[in-house]
Design a protein around this motif. Structure first.
Motif, PDB file in Angstrom:
ATOM      1  N   ASN A 131      23.113 -40.680  -7.774  1.00  0.00           N
ATOM      2  CA  ASN A 131      24.492 -40.335  -8.092  1.00  0.00           C
ATOM      3  C   ASN A 131      24.518 -39.337  -9.236  1.00  0.00           C
ATOM      4  O   ASN A 131      23.959 -39.598 -10.321  1.00  0.00           O
ATOM      5  CB  ASN A 131      25.278 -41.583  -8.514  1.00  0.00           C
ATOM      6  N   LYS A 175      30.384 -32.111 -13.687  1.00  0.00           N
ATOM      7  CA  LYS A 175      31.721 -31.818 -14.201  1.00  0.00           C
ATOM      8  C   LYS A 175      32.151 -30.376 -13.957  1.00  0.00           C
ATOM      9  O   LYS A 175      33.340 -30.078 -13.913  1.00  0.00           O
ATOM     10  CB  LYS A 175      31.802 -32.138 -15.699  1.00  0.00           C
ATOM     11  N   TYR A 215      24.825 -37.716 -15.555  1.00  0.00           N
ATOM     12  CA  TYR A 215      26.074 -37.038 -15.918  1.00  0.00           C
ATOM     13  C   TYR A 215      25.738 -35.646 -16.434  1.00  0.00           C
ATOM     14  O   TYR A 215      24.899 -35.497 -17.329  1.00  0.00           O
ATOM     15  CB  TYR A 215      26.789 -37.854 -16.981  1.00  0.00           C
ATOM     16  N   THR A 258      29.553 -35.853  -7.321  1.00  0.00           N
ATOM     17  CA  THR A 258      31.009 -35.823  -7.470  1.00  0.00           C
ATOM     18  C   THR A 258      31.367 -35.327  -8.875  1.00  0.00           C
ATOM     19  O   THR A 258      30.527 -35.291  -9.776  1.00  0.00           O
ATOM     20  CB  THR A 258      31.608 -37.223  -7.271  1.00  0.00           C
ATOM     21  N   SER A 259      32.619 -34.962  -9.048  1.00  0.00           N
ATOM     22  CA  SER A 259      33.084 -34.497 -10.358  1.00  0.00           C
ATOM     23  C   SER A 259      33.673 -35.624 -11.192  1.00  0.00           C
ATOM     24  O   SER A 259      34.028 -35.420 -12.353  1.00  0.00           O
ATOM     25  CB  SER A 259      34.131 -33.389 -10.189  1.00  0.00           C
ATOM     26  N   ILE A 294      33.451 -40.066 -12.102  1.00  0.00           N
ATOM     27  CA  ILE A 294      32.548 -41.217 -12.079  1.00  0.00           C
ATOM     28  C   ILE A 294      32.842 -42.051 -10.833  1.00  0.00           C
ATOM     29  O   ILE A 294      33.994 -42.440 -10.601  1.00  0.00           O
ATOM     30  CB  ILE A 294      32.729 -42.076 -13.343  1.00  0.00           C
ATOM     31  N   ILE A 314      27.128 -36.929 -11.515  1.00  0.00           N
ATOM     32  CA  ILE A 314      28.500 -36.593 -11.894  1.00  0.00           C
ATOM     33  C   ILE A 314      28.460 -35.174 -12.449  1.00  0.00           C
ATOM     34  O   ILE A 314      27.992 -34.941 -13.566  1.00  0.00           O
ATOM     35  CB  ILE A 314      29.043 -37.594 -12.927  1.00  0.00           C
TER      36      ILE A 314
END
Length: 654
Positions: A505, A509, A482, A537-538, A540, A507
């Motif tokens: 993965n 933001k 993240y 991706t932005s 979860i 995340i």
């Protein structure tokens, strides 16, 4: 322990200084087991320390459920009286007489089953009267200034704080203390302690800093130093902090290796230090957080560093200035309030409590106390409950030491943002804390409340590998990373891109920018490349199942021991507590409930969490079954007192 086992342990320790962090952690698993009982910082005020008095104090601590002490040397008691200039007789600092009484203390503690750590210096920042002007810490633009150390064991003599940026200056200090500190043959492992950073940090400097800076960054930092904290100079401040961090990290690494070379463990706080905090904490054998002068959430940083570097024990200086600085409600502290703090620490990864603390007292007396502390002694309000409370701390600590922290999401610690931001607004400052670099107000994002996040930094991203859907580094295995930062280091961006290309993965933001004044031409291209990857991706990802789901998410901390998982839920009142606590803030009359699902492995476990007043919860998941562990302890009902309406906090910046 027989002689053969002792020799094996000593050989393990002595060889540790030449090993990697992971290798050191593996060998530390062969050390004698540290007690799960809490320790107490044990202050010696400069005076003639007598053996009978040492026995009395240590026997008292042993009888009240403590597992060890950390001896800390401070000023004589008369330093509080400006009209008293009398010299207090004492064993002189590092003298043979001083060494003998310390040696006796360590041996006696060991003989009654107590560990005994030693603070590696007098007062807080390292320094004494033997440090010369040339060896002392410097400030840019003031050649005549050196930071003094005044209220130490040597008071009223004044010395200098050692230059923490130059090995040529601090290594002789390390070596000089090493010769004077006794190392008797004892059963319990020993650690030497370095306290929080209390070196004057504003415009911190050392000989040759400008040359080292020019070599690293290719430009001269001096034209910017007079206004280095101005918002317009954020990019130069970042570069300046980067080099300061390099030098401070070397200080901690050299501290660790100096001690390891003679069979001593390093334990320490990096709180307040102008360096990459995760890297700093990970360089020590036992990372140590603190509370309440730092919020409990801050302790997730040393706990994360321990996970990433393979360390098992994470300690915390605990209960410091609980109700305010310097001495609010001293000797009137309430166990229920203390339990709230301890539970908040357990919920942020701490598994060893260091009480702050126990003043050295004459035999059969309890007349002396340390000013910025929670008082331990017969005459304090806590005395009747210390034993059962320590038993509670021992029980929870024992479970929270098992295996390693379980974490499913790595969160990038926003070091670049904090180094660029400079000075905090006055409403966020304390008289001892002014810079964002300390990370006092950095929290996990609320949208991760159902997960089990820990922090990560650039160093450990570089060491990480991605395999079979997991990001692996040290003892950590993450399902995702993240990232919610304004700035991101170029090397970290490159590694993130590489890991994302492997399938990690991420995340993301927002779109990060490059910090500092020396920029890379391909930075924006790397960001665009990262953003286009399908696993970046932005939000979860839906396939990333939260560890906890339900009508109310309770903060928690987990330990994974083989295939067994332990989950600690603090009492909801422990959530986001701030300095200072209110007197009786822990008062609770109602039971709180939350229905949650724990998603672990391939199974979901439904739990009705029932928090009776003052209680926290601990669960064990093993072989598909979940079991509640009894950690019940009910403190005396606290009394509530409110501050006067016109109260002015003395720790705030006016």
């Amino acid at each position: 322990m027989n002689l053969t086992k002792l020799l094996i342990v000593l050989l393990i320790l002595i060889s540790a200084s030449n090993l990697s962090a992971q290798e050191k952690a593996e060998r530390q698993s062969q050390f004698p087991e540290f007690s799960s009982k809490p320790y107490a910082r044990y202050w010696w005020f400069a005076s003639k320390i007598k053996e009978d008095d040492v026995r009395f104090n240590l026997d008292w601590l042993k009888a009240h459920g403590f597992g060890g002490v950390e001896v800390a040397w401070v000023y004589p008691l008369n330093r509080f009286n400006k009209n008293d200039t009398t010299y207090t007789p004492r064993q002189e600092w590092l003298s043979p007489e001083w060494t003998r009484i310390v040696d006796f203390t360590k041996q006696y503690a060991d003989s009654i089953g107590l560990g005994c750590d030693l603070t590696y210096g007098t007062l807080w920042p390292f320094g004494d009267t033997s440090v010369t002007f040339e060896q002392a810490t410097q400030r840019y633009g003031d050649a005549a200034w050196r930071q003094e150390i005044t209220k130490s064991w040597q008071y009223p003599k004044t010395g200098y704080v050692i230059d923490h940026l130059s090995q040529k200056n601090y290594q002789p200090y390390f070596d000089r203390l090493l010769k004077a500190f006794p190392r008797p043959k004892i059963k319990h492992p020993t650690a030497y302690f370095v306290d929080s950073w209390e070196v004057e940090t504003e415009k911190l400097w050392c000989d040759g800093f400008d040359k080292d800076f020019s070599k690293k960054f290719g430009y001269d930092i001096r034209p910017y130093m007079d206004s280095i904290y101005a918002p317009r100079n954020g990019k130069y401040l970042y570069d300046y902090m980067s080099l300061i961090s390099d030098k401070v990290l070397k200080f901690y690494c050299d501290y660790d290796s100096t001690l390891n070379s003679v069979g001593i463990l390093s334990r320490g706080q990096v709180s307040g230090a102008p360096c990459d905090l995760i890297s700093g904490y990970s360089s020590l054998d036992i990372p140590e957080g603190e509370s309440m002068l730092f919020e409990p959430e801050f302790n997730s940083i040393p706990a994360s560093a321990a996970l990433l570097s393979g360390k098992k024990i994470v300690s915390a200086e605990t209960f410091t200035c609980l109700y305010g600085w310097p001495r609010d409600y001293i000797r009137q502290e309430q166990t229920a309030d203390l339990k709230l703090v301890a539970d908040a620490l357990f919920a942020n990864g701490i598994n060893r409590i260091i009480w702050h603390g126990k003043a050295h007292n004459p035999k059969d007396q309890d007349t002396v106390n340390f000013y910025a502390t929670t008082h331990i002694g017969d005459k304090g309000n806590l005395a009747p409950e210390i034993n059962p409370f320590n038993k509670y701390l021992e029980t929870v600590s024992g479970y929270m030491k098992k295996g390693n922290t379980y974490s499913d999401i790595a969160v990038y610690l926003p070091t670049e943002d904090m180094w660029t931001a400079g000075v905090m607004p006055k409403e966020k400052q304390f008289i001892w804390a002014w810079g964002y670099y300390e990370m006092r107000y950095v929290y996990f994002p609320d949208e991760l409340n159902g997960y089990s996040p820990t922090w990560i930094n650039g160093e450990f991203l570089e060491k990480a590998t991605f395999n079979k859907g997991l990001l692996k580094v040290g003892n950590a295995q993450y399902k995702a990373l993240y990232l919610n930062v304004k700035y991101l280091d170029y090397k970290a961006l490159k590694q993130l891109t590489s890991l994302a290309e492997s399938g990690l993965n991420i995340i993301l933001k927002n779109e990060p920018k490059e910090p500092g004044a020396v920029l890379h031409a391909d930075y924006s291209l790397l960001v665009e490349k990262l953003k286009k990857l399908k696993n970046v991706t932005s939000v979860i990802p839906q396939n990333l199942t939260p560890f906890i789901s339900g009508n109310k998410i309770i903060r928690h901390w987990c330990r994974m021991d083989g295939e067994t998982l332990y989950v600690f839920f603090p009492n909801p009142k422990a959530d986001r507590i701030k300095f200072p606590m209110g007197y009786g803030q822990s008062l609770e009359t109602e039971t709180k409930r939350a229905q949650v699902n724990l998603n672990f492995g391939a199974k979901s476990y439904m739990l009705d969490l029932t928090f009776e007043p003052y209680q926290s919860l601990l669960y064990k998941i093993e072989k598909g079954k979940i079991e509640k562990i009894d950690i019940g302890f009910v403190p005396k009902t606290p009394v509530v007192k409110t501050r006067p309406a016109d109260y002015v906090a003395p720790w705030l910046v006016k």
